[in-house]
Write an enzyme that holds these catalytic residues in place. Sequence first.
Site, short mmCIF file in Angstrom:
data_model
loop_
_atom_site.label_atom_id
_atom_site.label_comp_id
_atom_site.label_asym_id
_atom_site.label_seq_id
_atom_site.Cartn_x
_atom_site.Cartn_y
_atom_site.Cartn_z
N GLY A 682 6.31 1.06 4.05
CA GLY A 682 5.08 0.63 4.09
C GLY A 682 4.90 -0.74 4.37
N GLY A 684 1.06 -3.69 5.70
CA GLY A 684 -0.22 -4.62 5.13
C GLY A 684 -0.40 -5.78 5.84
N PHE A 686 -0.80 -8.33 4.25
CA PHE A 686 -0.47 -9.78 3.94
C PHE A 686 1.11 -9.87 3.61
CE2 PHE A 686 -5.07 -10.60 3.07
CZ PHE A 686 -5.24 -11.61 3.96
N VAL A 689 6.47 -4.01 2.40
CA VAL A 689 6.85 -3.02 1.03
C VAL A 689 8.11 -2.01 1.82
CG1 VAL A 689 6.30 -0.86 -1.02
CG2 VAL A 689 4.34 -2.39 0.19
N LYS A 707 7.23 -5.31 -2.59
CA LYS A 707 5.92 -5.68 -2.03
C LYS A 707 6.72 -7.07 -1.92
CE LYS A 707 1.02 -6.30 -1.69
NZ LYS A 707 -0.20 -6.24 -1.84
N ASP A 811 -11.11 -2.74 -1.62
CA ASP A 811 -10.46 -2.44 -0.57
C ASP A 811 -9.89 -1.16 -0.72
OD1 ASP A 811 -9.19 -2.11 1.90
OD2 ASP A 811 -7.05 -3.46 1.40
#
Length: 993
Positions: A682, A684, A686, A689, A707, A811
Site C-alpha cells: 500500500g 499513501g 506520507f 506500507v 509503515k 480520514d
Amino acid sequence: MINIPLLLLSSFLFHHFHAISCNTNTDTDVLLSFKSQVTDPKNALSGWSAHSNHCNWYGVTCTKVGNRIQSLNLPGLSLSAKLSPHLSNLTFLQSLDLSNNNFHGQIPKDFAHLSLLSVIRLPSNNLSGTLPPQLGHLHRLKFLDFSVNKITGQIPQSFGNLSSLENLSLAGNGLEGEIPTELGNLANLSVLQLSVNNFSGKFPTSIFNISSLVFLSVTGNHLTGKLPQNLGHFLPNLENLILATNMFEGVIPNSISNASHLRQIDLANNKFTGSIPLFYNLKNLTRLSLGNNSLSSTTSSNFQFFNSLRNSTQLQILMINDNHLAGDLPSSVANLSRNLQQICVANNFLTGTIPQGMNKFQNLISFSFEINYFVGELPQELGALNNLQNLRIDSNRFSGEIPDIFGNLTNLNTLAMGNNQLSGRIHQSIGQCTRLSTLDLGMNRLGGTIPKEIFQPSGLRILYLAGNSLQGPLPPKVGTMKQLETMNISDNEMSGNIPVEIGECFGLKWLMMSRNKFNGSIPTKIGNLASLETLDLSLNSLTGAIPESLEKLEYIQKLNLSFNHLEGEVPDKGLFTNLTKFDLRGNNQLCSVNKEIVQNLGVLLCVVGKKKRKILLPTILAVVGTTALFISMLFLFWTMKKKRKERKTSVSSEPFRGFPQNITYGDIRIATDNFAAENLIGKGAFASVYKGVFSFSAGETVTLAVKVLDLQQSKASKSFNAECEALKNVRHRNLVKVITSCSSLDYNGEEFKALVMQFMPNGNLDMKIHPGDEEPGSILTLMQRLSIAIDVASAVEYLHHDCHPPIAHCDLKPANVLLDENMTARVVDFGLARFLCQNTSEKQSSTLALKGSIGYIAPEYGFGSKASTEGDVYSFGILVLEMFTGKRPTDEMFKEGLSLRKFVSAMDENEVVMMGGDRRLIEDYGYSTQSSISDDHSSGFDSNTHCMLKAEECIADVIRVGLSCTAYQPKDRWSMREALSKLQAINHSMLPF
C-alpha cells in the site's frame, strides 16, 4: 285392464327395497372390516358388533328407510389406519367425517362412486398422495375438507365441476402449481381455504367473481397478481380476506371498504404499494393487518387513514408495521376502538410524539412503536394500561427521564426502550413486573446503579443494558435469575468485582460485560454455566489467572477476555484447543507453553524458572539460639526475594512473541527484503506500507506490516508524531495494533521513521468493494459487509465516546480499513487524527492542515471548520453508501453538483436496492441462508424468496443509516453511537431466530 305404469312402478319399488334390504348386510360388513383395520386407543368402536344393529353404533346415522348408512362421523378419536377404499361401498353415504385422527395413505379414487356424498371431512390426518380428479364427479358434494395432511400435486381442474360445493378446505398440505381458474365456476362457494401450501403463479381473478364467498384465505403461498379495483363490489358478502405472505403487488383498492361485512383483512407480507386505503364502511372490522409491504403515507394521509377507522368500533388488531409510512401520527389515533388489543406501527419513518389519549385503550395487550423517529418524553398515561404485555418503543429518539409507571404494568412480558436518548435512573418499580421476560434499556443515557429489584422477575430471559452510563457493582441478586439466557451490560462504567453468584445463572447463553471497570478475578463458578455460548469480559481491569473451569464450556462460540490485566498460564484443554473461539490480546502477563497459542493469540512463552533450592535448616540451629535463628530467617527472606526478582525479570524481559522491543533500520530492511516492490502492499500521501517477515529469537518467524514514512514530504514527520500520539493510549479490537516504532538512521545516514503493525492478510476494504480482474471471486457477501460496517462503527464510536479527550480520525475511507484473517475490520492510519479539546478555545493537538480524502471530506471542512466527530460521521456515512451501492464517491458520474449522497437520496429504496445493492449480494444471501431455515412443507414459505426479501430490506435499512450520517448540517447527523446501534439492530434482525 292392466295398468302397465302402475305395474312398472310396483316392480321398481320391489326391486329397490329388496336391494336396500340386501345391501344392509353389506354396510355392516364394510364397517366391521373398517373396524378390524383401525387402531382404536379410546375404544370408541367397542360397541360395533355383528350381533347388534349397525344403526345404533357410535358415529353412525342411517336412512329412515332400509337402515342404510347415511353418515359416518368419527372425529378426534385418535384412530389410526390406512384409509380404506371399501368405504366406497357405502353407496348411501352422504357425510363422512374422520377429522383429527391418524389416517394415512392416499385418498381412494373409488370415493367418486359415492354419488350421494355431500360432506367429506378428513383434516388433520396423515393422508398423502394427490387429489383424485374423479372427486370432481361428486356433483352433490357441499363440504370437502382435506386440510392439514400431506397431499401433494395440483388441484384437479375437475374440481370446477363441483357445482354444489360450499366449502373447499385444502390448507396445510404440499399442493403446488397454479390454482385452477375453473374454481371460479363454484357459484355456491362460501369458504375457500387454500393457505399454507406451495401454490404459485397469478391468483385467478375468476375467484373474485364468486359473490357468495364469505371466507377467502390463501396465506403462506407464492401467489402473484393484483387485486381488482372493484373488489368490494364483486365480493359483497366477504367477511374474511386473508392473502398474507405471498407476492401480491399494486395498490390496495379503496373499493375494499364496500365489502361492508368484512371482519378480518390480512394482506401482510406482500409487495403492495401506494397509499393505505380508507375503511369508512367497515363497522364489523376486528383485524386489519397490512404489515411488511411498501405502503407510503404523509401526515395528511395518516390523518385520513386513522379517521376512516373511527366507525370500526370492534377493531382489536391494527398492524401497519414495516412499510414506508412517514409523517406524524394524528390525535385521531385516540379515536380508535376501545376494544383495541394490539397496535403496531413499527419500522416505518413516523415522526412526532406519541398521541395523547392512549389511556383509553384499557384492553391493549401490545403497544409496538419501535424503529421510527418518534421524539419527546414518554407519556405518563401509558402506566394506565394495566393489561399491557408488550411495550416496545426501542430505536426511536425519545428523550427525558423514563416515567415511574411500571408499578401498574404487572402483566408486562416485554419492555423494550433501547436505542433512544432516555436519561435518569432505572426505576426500582420495574421489579414489580413479575412476568417480565425481556428488558431492553440499552443504548440510552441512563445513569446511576442497577437496582437489585430488576432481578425480581423470576422469568427474565433477556437483560440488555449496554451502552449507558451505569455505575457501581453488579448486584449479587443476579444469581437468582435461573432462566436468564442473555445479559449484556457492556459499554457502561460499572465497577467492583464480578459477583460469584453469576455462576448460578445456569440458563445463560450470552454474557457480555465488556468495556466497564470491573476488577478482581474471573469467578471460577462461571465454568458452571454449561449452556454458555458467548462470554465477553474484554476491556475491563480484571486480574488473576484464567480459571481452568472455563475449559468445561463445551458450547462456547466466542470467549473474549482481551485487554485486561490477567496473568499466569493459559489453560490448554477443552475450549482452549480451538483458537478461533477466543481473544486474549492486551493481557501482557499471560503466557503459555503451547507454541500454537503463543503464535496465534499474542501471549508470552511461559518461562520455566529455576527450581527453588531447598534450604534445610539443620537441627542444630534450634540449639544455637535466637541470634542464629534470626540470621537464618533473614537469609531465607533475602533468597526468596532475589528469586522472585529473577523470575519477574525473566518474564518481563521476554520479548513480545519473540519480537525485539527495539528494532533497527537493518532489521526492517532484512524483513522487507530491502523494501522490495513485491512486498509493497500500500502507498499513501506520507508513507508506504510493506509486508515484513521478522525472525524470532527462537528461530521462528512472524509476518508484520511496516509503515515507512516518506520524510521527503514536508508533513510526513508531523503525521508520524500525530499517529504515535493518537495510538499511544487507545486500544480496541477494531483498531490496528501498533507493535512498535522505529526512529533511527538508514545506512546513508538519513533519518528513518517507521511503524510496525499487525499484518492484515485480507488487504483493505477498498480492494474488496472494488475487486479487480485479478480477484473476480473476492466479492464480499451481504453479511460480511454488514459486519464490517459494524466493526468500523465500533472503532470510531470508541474514539468519539470512550477516549478522553475524544479523537477524530479525519480520514475514514475504505482504503484505511484493513481486514484480518477472519474478515474482522481494523481501522488504520491516524496520520491526520485530532484530539478534540474540551475547551473550544484551545488549539487542536496537531498543526497539520486538515485535508482527508476527496469524496469523504465533510462539507463544513471546505469552509474552514475544525475537526469534529460529526466530520468523521459524515465520512463513515459515505463509506457505508459506497459499501452497499458499489459506487465510489469519486466516480466520474458524480459531477456538476451531483454526489453519491444526492444520487442515492434522489431514488426511492426499491431503485437503490435494484441499482446499488448488487443483486449478487441479495441472491447469494438467499441461497446461503435458506439451508439454515427448516424445510417444513407445512410452513408454506419459499425460504429462498423470503431470505432474498429480507436481504433487500437489510440493504435499504443500511442505506438509511448512511443517509442519516451524511446530512449536510453537522447537527442533523446521527452520532456514531446512534449509527452503531442502528446497524447492530439491523444485524440482529438478520439472525435466523
